[in-house]
Design a protein around this motif. Structure first.
Motif, PDB file in Angstrom:
ATOM      1  N   GLU A 126      33.299  37.336  58.033  1.00 10.17           N
ATOM      2  CA  GLU A 126      34.462  38.062  57.512  1.00 10.17           C
ATOM      3  C   GLU A 126      35.111  37.387  56.313  1.00 10.17           C
ATOM      4  OE1 GLU A 126      35.564  41.211  58.234  1.00 10.17           O
ATOM      5  OE2 GLU A 126      33.621  41.195  59.231  1.00 10.17           O
ATOM      6  N   TRP A 127      34.877  36.103  56.133  1.00 14.35           N
ATOM      7  CA  TRP A 127      35.414  35.414  54.957  1.00 14.35           C
ATOM      8  C   TRP A 127      34.989  36.124  53.674  1.00 14.35           C
ATOM      9  CZ3 TRP A 127      32.246  33.808  51.133  1.00 14.35           C
ATOM     10  CH2 TRP A 127      30.882  33.657  51.437  1.00 14.35           C
ATOM     11  N   PHE A 128      33.801  36.761  53.706  1.00 15.14           N
ATOM     12  CA  PHE A 128      33.266  37.372  52.485  1.00 15.14           C
ATOM     13  C   PHE A 128      34.166  38.519  52.008  1.00 15.14           C
ATOM     14  CE2 PHE A 128      30.463  39.762  49.727  1.00 15.14           C
ATOM     15  CZ  PHE A 128      29.783  38.770  49.049  1.00 15.14           C
ATOM     16  N   ILE A 129      34.668  39.309  52.932  1.00 12.96           N
ATOM     17  CA  ILE A 129      35.529  40.436  52.525  1.00 12.96           C
ATOM     18  C   ILE A 129      36.853  39.908  51.981  1.00 12.96           C
ATOM     19  CG2 ILE A 129      36.694  41.062  54.697  1.00 12.96           C
ATOM     20  CD1 ILE A 129      35.036  43.548  52.314  1.00 12.96           C
ATOM     21  N   ALA A 130      37.355  38.813  52.548  1.00 16.81           N
ATOM     22  CA  ALA A 130      38.588  38.206  52.022  1.00 16.81           C
ATOM     23  C   ALA A 130      38.352  37.661  50.608  1.00 16.81           C
ATOM     24  CB  ALA A 130      39.071  37.099  52.955  1.00 16.81           C
ATOM     25  N   ALA A 131      37.178  37.085  50.391  1.00 16.65           N
ATOM     26  CA  ALA A 131      36.849  36.576  49.052  1.00 16.65           C
ATOM     27  C   ALA A 131      36.709  37.740  48.064  1.00 16.65           C
ATOM     28  CB  ALA A 131      35.566  35.743  49.102  1.00 16.65           C
ATOM     29  N   TRP A 132      36.088  38.840  48.514  1.00 19.75           N
ATOM     30  CA  TRP A 132      35.971  40.031  47.664  1.00 19.75           C
ATOM     31  C   TRP A 132      37.365  40.574  47.335  1.00 19.75           C
ATOM     32  CZ3 TRP A 132      33.426  42.365  44.175  1.00 19.75           C
ATOM     33  CH2 TRP A 132      33.651  43.715  43.882  1.00 19.75           C
ATOM     34  N   ASP A 133      38.263  40.550  48.301  1.00 18.47           N
ATOM     35  CA  ASP A 133      39.642  40.974  48.051  1.00 18.47           C
ATOM     36  C   ASP A 133      40.292  40.105  46.976  1.00 18.47           C
ATOM     37  OD1 ASP A 133      39.367  42.937  49.989  1.00 18.47           O
ATOM     38  OD2 ASP A 133      40.596  41.904  51.483  1.00 18.47           O
ATOM     39  N   ALA A 134      40.054  38.799  47.050  1.00 21.63           N
ATOM     40  CA  ALA A 134      40.608  37.884  46.039  1.00 21.63           C
ATOM     41  C   ALA A 134      40.056  38.228  44.660  1.00 21.63           C
ATOM     42  CB  ALA A 134      40.300  36.434  46.400  1.00 21.63           C
ATOM     43  N   ALA A 135      38.769  38.525  44.597  1.00 26.17           N
ATOM     44  CA  ALA A 135      38.139  38.894  43.321  1.00 26.17           C
ATOM     45  C   ALA A 135      38.740  40.194  42.780  1.00 26.17           C
ATOM     46  CB  ALA A 135      36.631  39.037  43.499  1.00 26.17           C
ATOM     47  N   SER A 136      38.924  41.162  43.670  1.00 25.85           N
ATOM     48  CA  SER A 136      39.501  42.454  43.266  1.00 25.85           C
ATOM     49  C   SER A 136      40.930  42.277  42.762  1.00 25.85           C
ATOM     50  CB  SER A 136      39.470  43.431  44.442  1.00 25.85           C
ATOM     51  OG  SER A 136      38.147  43.590  44.885  1.00 25.85           O
ATOM     52  N   TYR A 137      41.669  41.404  43.410  1.00 24.41           N
ATOM     53  CA  TYR A 137      43.037  41.074  42.996  1.00 24.41           C
ATOM     54  C   TYR A 137      43.023  40.488  41.578  1.00 24.41           C
ATOM     55  CZ  TYR A 137      47.793  39.187  43.663  1.00 24.41           C
ATOM     56  OH  TYR A 137      49.126  38.903  43.562  1.00 24.41           O
ATOM     57  N   LEU A 138      42.070  39.594  41.328  1.00 26.37           N
ATOM     58  CA  LEU A 138      41.947  39.016  39.976  1.00 26.37           C
ATOM     59  C   LEU A 138      41.642  40.094  38.950  1.00 26.37           C
ATOM     60  CD1 LEU A 138      39.943  35.729  40.646  1.00 26.37           C
ATOM     61  CD2 LEU A 138      42.340  35.926  39.940  1.00 26.37           C
ATOM     62  N   LEU A 139      40.779  41.036  39.304  1.00 27.10           N
ATOM     63  CA  LEU A 139      40.430  42.108  38.366  1.00 27.10           C
ATOM     64  C   LEU A 139      41.661  42.925  38.001  1.00 27.10           C
ATOM     65  CD1 LEU A 139      38.356  43.868  36.812  1.00 27.10           C
ATOM     66  CD2 LEU A 139      38.158  45.229  38.901  1.00 27.10           C
ATOM     67  N   VAL A 140      42.376  43.385  39.021  1.00 29.56           N
ATOM     68  CA  VAL A 140      43.488  44.309  38.773  1.00 29.56           C
ATOM     69  C   VAL A 140      44.701  43.584  38.197  1.00 29.56           C
ATOM     70  CG1 VAL A 140      45.091  45.944  39.830  1.00 29.56           C
ATOM     71  CG2 VAL A 140      42.679  45.935  40.502  1.00 29.56           C
TER      72      VAL A 140
END
Length: 142
Positions: free
Chosen positions: A94-108
């Motif tokens: 599940e850490w992977f989805i949290a990391a993807w969320d962090a990446a998405s946050y950086l994008l937006v």
């Protein structure tokens, strides 16, 4: 597809997955180098690193739904990346989805809205880095 064709397609997918890991590593290094002086560009590079890690792992795990849609469109949409990230998280944790969320946050908020400072970008760097390191370990075996 005949057996030989399937095997060569699998080899091509493996080669593309490795290329995407290399690209992710390059974006990660560029993002890290920019984090102190240009948080907008750093956010963009770090998101791109995460995006390439998702694509590499989608190829590695042969996530057909996302791969076929991306191929039909000629590009990956955020929706396909999101679905792929969830499928990858079921395999790697599940850490992977949290990391993807962090990446998405950086994008937006980082790249598109330019609302993040260097410290906010650097706070998300370890999550992005873990995605890339794990993608390299899984795809390249080291």
């Amino acid at each position: 597809l005949m057996l030989g064709e399937r095997r060569s397609t699998a080899r091509m997918s493996a080669a593309e997955a490795r290329e995407r890991v290399e690209l992710a590593l390059r974006y990660l290094e560029e993002g890290r180098a920019l984090a102190d002086r240009d948080p907008v560009q750093a956010s963009e590079k770090l998101y791109r690193a995460a995006e390439e890690a998702v694509k590499a792992l989608a190829l590695h795990y042969n996530l057909r739904g996302a791969l076929e849609k991306a191929e039909r469109r000629g590009r990956w949409t955020f929706e396909e990346l999101e679905k792929a990230a969830r499928a990858i998280a079921r395999r790697v944790g599940e850490w992977f989805i949290a990391a993807w969320d962090a990446a998405s946050y950086l994008l937006v908020l980082g790249a598109q809205e330019a609302k993040l400072d260097s410290e906010s970008v650097k706070a998300r760097l370890p999550s992005i880095e873990r995605m890339i390191v794990e993608a390299r370990r899984i795809v390249c075996g080291g």
